[in-house]
Design a protein around this motif. Structure first.
Motif, PDB file in Angstrom:
ATOM      1  N   LEU A  61       0.646  -1.274   0.062  1.00 25.98           N
ATOM      2  CA  LEU A  61      -0.055   0.253  -0.019  1.00 25.98           C
ATOM      3  C   LEU A  61       0.950   1.206  -0.004  1.00 25.98           C
ATOM      4  O   LEU A  61       0.343   2.359  -0.563  1.00 25.98           O
ATOM      5  N   PHE A  62       1.966   1.109   0.550  1.00 22.94           N
ATOM      6  CA  PHE A  62       2.965   2.391   0.655  1.00 22.94           C
ATOM      7  C   PHE A  62       3.419   2.652  -0.792  1.00 22.94           C
ATOM      8  O   PHE A  62       3.498   3.878  -1.179  1.00 22.94           O
ATOM      9  N   ILE A  63       3.988   1.753  -1.473  1.00 24.84           N
ATOM     10  CA  ILE A  63       4.321   1.846  -2.888  1.00 24.84           C
ATOM     11  C   ILE A  63       3.337   2.225  -3.770  1.00 24.84           C
ATOM     12  O   ILE A  63       3.473   3.179  -4.349  1.00 24.84           O
ATOM     13  N   LEU A  64       2.135   1.854  -3.638  1.00 27.26           N
ATOM     14  CA  LEU A  64       1.033   2.016  -4.181  1.00 27.26           C
ATOM     15  C   LEU A  64       0.603   3.634  -3.915  1.00 27.26           C
ATOM     16  O   LEU A  64       0.238   4.406  -5.023  1.00 27.26           O
ATOM     17  N   ALA A  65       0.585   4.161  -2.918  1.00 20.17           N
ATOM     18  CA  ALA A  65       0.447   5.342  -2.732  1.00 20.17           C
ATOM     19  C   ALA A  65       1.357   6.450  -3.077  1.00 20.17           C
ATOM     20  O   ALA A  65       1.010   7.428  -3.512  1.00 20.17           O
ATOM     21  N   LEU A  66       2.608   5.889  -3.177  1.00 15.07           N
ATOM     22  CA  LEU A  66       3.601   6.858  -3.785  1.00 15.07           C
ATOM     23  C   LEU A  66       3.349   6.781  -5.408  1.00 15.07           C
ATOM     24  O   LEU A  66       3.444   8.039  -6.089  1.00 15.07           O
ATOM     25  N   CYS A  67       3.045   5.703  -5.996  1.00 16.03           N
ATOM     26  CA  CYS A  67       2.682   5.650  -7.261  1.00 16.03           C
ATOM     27  C   CYS A  67       1.338   6.792  -7.790  1.00 16.03           C
ATOM     28  O   CYS A  67       1.336   7.351  -8.628  1.00 16.03           O
ATOM     29  N   ARG A  68       0.415   6.675  -6.665  1.00 20.77           N
ATOM     30  CA  ARG A  68      -0.798   7.655  -6.876  1.00 20.77           C
ATOM     31  C   ARG A  68      -0.364   8.956  -6.806  1.00 20.77           C
ATOM     32  O   ARG A  68      -1.274   9.964  -7.444  1.00 20.77           O
ATOM     33  N   LEU A  69       0.727   9.248  -6.403  1.00 20.35           N
ATOM     34  CA  LEU A  69       1.139  10.732  -6.663  1.00 20.35           C
ATOM     35  C   LEU A  69       1.312  11.428  -7.996  1.00 20.35           C
ATOM     36  O   LEU A  69       1.337  12.386  -8.318  1.00 20.35           O
ATOM     37  N   SER A  70       1.568  10.423  -8.966  1.00 18.94           N
ATOM     38  CA  SER A  70       1.567  10.832 -10.556  1.00 18.94           C
ATOM     39  C   SER A  70       0.775  11.712 -10.903  1.00 18.94           C
ATOM     40  O   SER A  70       0.934  12.689 -11.341  1.00 18.94           O
ATOM     41  N   GLU A  71      -0.539  11.360 -10.671  1.00 19.14           N
ATOM     42  CA  GLU A  71      -1.609  12.459 -11.228  1.00 19.14           C
ATOM     43  C   GLU A  71      -1.664  13.535 -10.764  1.00 19.14           C
ATOM     44  O   GLU A  71      -1.799  14.545 -11.387  1.00 19.14           O
TER      45      GLU A  71
END
Length: 565
Positions: A61-71
């Motif tokens: 979830l931590f990695i996914l959250a950082l990826c979500r910053l892209s948008e």
């Protein structure tokens, strides 16, 4: 009688029989997906006792959250300075004989620039979702991040409207995988009692990214002006002692926010390559060179950490593919429980995905950004527009903005965005426990029209300092509060509407496609109506004629579809 029996056996199944058989297979395969719906009240009660640290698979979830910053970093960063950016690249027009006309012209072009990102998201979202359902989630997320880094660098170094538009389109294409991140959240956190917190995570990160992006965009744009101690004539970075300031900052005044975005997204990309686990049902054991490299990095880190310490009894477990980096997570986080050997999931045909419940949730999912994205574009342009003389103003006829600088706009929006984060952390879960997801969603839908009716009256307070700031704070805070409650609610309602887990990627892809189309249409239509209102001297036209109408339609739809859900 025997002949009738033979005819029954040999007769081909009718369409109704086929549908009934498919329904039984789907129900049997997805009993763990449907059962929680029958116990929603009990599950919501249990979910209220879940803490953030109780969530499973925290490292994923931590990695996914950082990826979500892209948008948010790619899309929102330009909003505080978009008025000045577009004005700097547009050629002079002979028609711009007044400040209102200048603001109207900038609004039209900035609407196109803002809409390019979500429009390309709309085009690519459903194909991304289908591909992720077929080939996996990991590749699409990593590929999107890689292209997003390149697009941010190109956007920051662009000096023409055509180049800006091209890089915005590319950034939108690379962020068509946002729906896949929502899907991964549902696949990483399968127990209903954890899902309320888990589904709040990505909107929480999105809001955090918006706060960060708005602050960075407002403060780092035109660094010679906004950061003179670093980039000015006597600034720390002016090593060549240029009389006007750092040379590259003068040549590319809006590059710094985009370059910093690229650096932050590059960091997320590295973590995703090394540690983001595949979650597509049936392919959970996938491993590649990135995951194997991540396992090596983790083992080295553990060796360095344990060297010289008294703790020597720890033995790291890893699978035959060397993916310990995935399964254990970083030290201190709980380990993922071993899962039962996966069975081949039942396939839901494409036409069987679009149930009435899914379609109803999709419409609500699309109506929200149709007005929210228009507000996100119009409001900074409105705040940047020069004030007007409203001494003869009436209740409906007045014009002008507030004439605020990009740094002020960014700080204001970011400051109240922090309030939205706190709301998501502490208030939203309690509200959901008390009145349910749909109830929280409906409160937000009631707030939006009230906000949009009141917002343009800021123009009448342009010369009244204290009252203006208080009223501006109320408007921004209320809109962020409504948005913060509405976004996670729509995600949860759409996820719960899915007929099976195996089609979550497709459903969220369709939702993201519809939402992206709405985010494209909203700024274009809103920018056009804003420009029309500025030309006619009725600055509130876009608020009352467009934003309020769409917000009321969304509210009405939530009641019309109540019986269907």
């Amino acid at each position: 009688m025997a002949r009738n029996l033979v005819e029954r056996v040999e007769a081909p199944p009718s369409s109704n029989d086929t549908e009934r058989q498919h329904s039984k297979i789907t129900a049997a395969a997805d009993v763990d997906w449907e059962a929680p719906r029958l116990l929603e009240a009990d599950a919501t009660k249990k979910a209220s006792d879940i803490r953030w640290r109780d969530l499973p698979n925290k490292y994923q979830l931590f990695i996914l959250a950082l990826c979500r910053l892209s948008e948010p970093l790619s899309n929102v960063c330009l909003l505080p300075y978009i008025f000045y950016l577009v004005r700097s690249v547009l050629p002079a027009s002979q028609d711009d004989n007044s400040t209102d006309n200048s603001a109207a012209r900038v609004s039209k072009y900035s609407g196109v620039l803002v809409a390019a990102f979500p429009l390309t998201q709309c085009v690519i979202s459903l194909p991304w979702g289908r591909l992720s359902d077929t080939y996996g989630r990991r590749f699409s997320i990593i590929g999107g991040l890689f292209v997003s880094v390149i697009a941010n660098v190109g956007f920051g170094l662009s000096r023409s409207f055509g180049a800006l538009l091209f890089w915005r389109i590319l950034a939108g294409l690379s962020n068509g995988n946002v729906s896949i991140m929502r899907t991964v959240t549902a696949e990483v956190v399968r127990e209903r009692k954890y899902q309320t917190k888990a589904f709040l995570l990505l909107p929480l990160v999105f809001n955090s990214g918006m706060v960060l992006s708005l602050a960075l965009g407002g403060c780092l744009a035109e660094p010679v002006v906004n950061l003179p101690a670093l980039f000015g004539p006597s600034g720390l970075f002016n090593s060549n002692n240029k009389p006007d300031g750092v040379e590259w900052a003068l040549k590319y005044p809006y590059a710094l926010p985009a370059l910093l975005n690229a650096f932050l997204l590059g960091t997320s990309l590295c973590l995703a390559v090394l540690g983001l686990k595949e979650t597509l049902p049936g392919k959970e054991k996938h491993s590649d060179w990135g995951l194997q490299a991540g396992g090596i990095v983790k083992r080295l880190a553990m060796c360095l950490r344990n060297r010289g310490s008294a703790y020597h009894n720890y033995t790291m477990m890893q699978d035959s593919e060397g993916s310990a980096f995935l399964n254990d997570g970083p030290p201190g986080l709980e380990k993922t429980e071993p899962s039962v050997a996966p069975t081949e999931p039942a396939k839901v045909p494409f036409h069987g995905i679009w149930t009435r419940r899914v379609v109803s949730a999709l419409v609500s999912f699309g109506l929200l950004p149709l007005h929210n994205s228009a507000f996100m574009h119009i409001f900074p342009v409105y705040l940047s527009s020069p004030p007007a003389d409203n001494t003869e103003a009436t209740l409906l006829v007045f014009s002008g903005g507030l004439g605020l600088r990009s740094a002020t706009i960014g700080i204001w929006l970011a400051t109240f965005g922090i309030g939205g984060i706190l709301l998501q952390l502490f208030i939203y879960p309690r509200l959901q426990k008390s009145i349910g997801t749909r109830g929280v969603f409906r409160i937000a839908l009631f707030l939006f029209p009230v906000i949009y009716i009141a917002a343009p009256y800021l123009s009448l307070l342009a010369g009244d300092g204290d009252v203006r700031w208080v009223f501006l704070g109320i408007i921004v805070c209320a809109q962020i509060m409504a948005r913060t409650m509405a976004i996670p609610s729509t995600v949860i309602l759409l996820t719960e509407a899915a007929p099976a887990r195996t089609v979550l990627g497709t459903i969220h892809g369709a939702g993201n496609m519809l939402a992206s189309l709405a985010r494209a249409v909203g700024p274009v239509v809103g920018g056009y109506v804003f420009a029309l209102g500025a030309e006619k001297g009725v600055i509130g036209l876009v608020w009352w004629l467009y934003l309020v109408v769409v917000a009321l339609c969304a509210l009405a739809w939530s009641y019309l579809t109540e019986g269907r859900s």
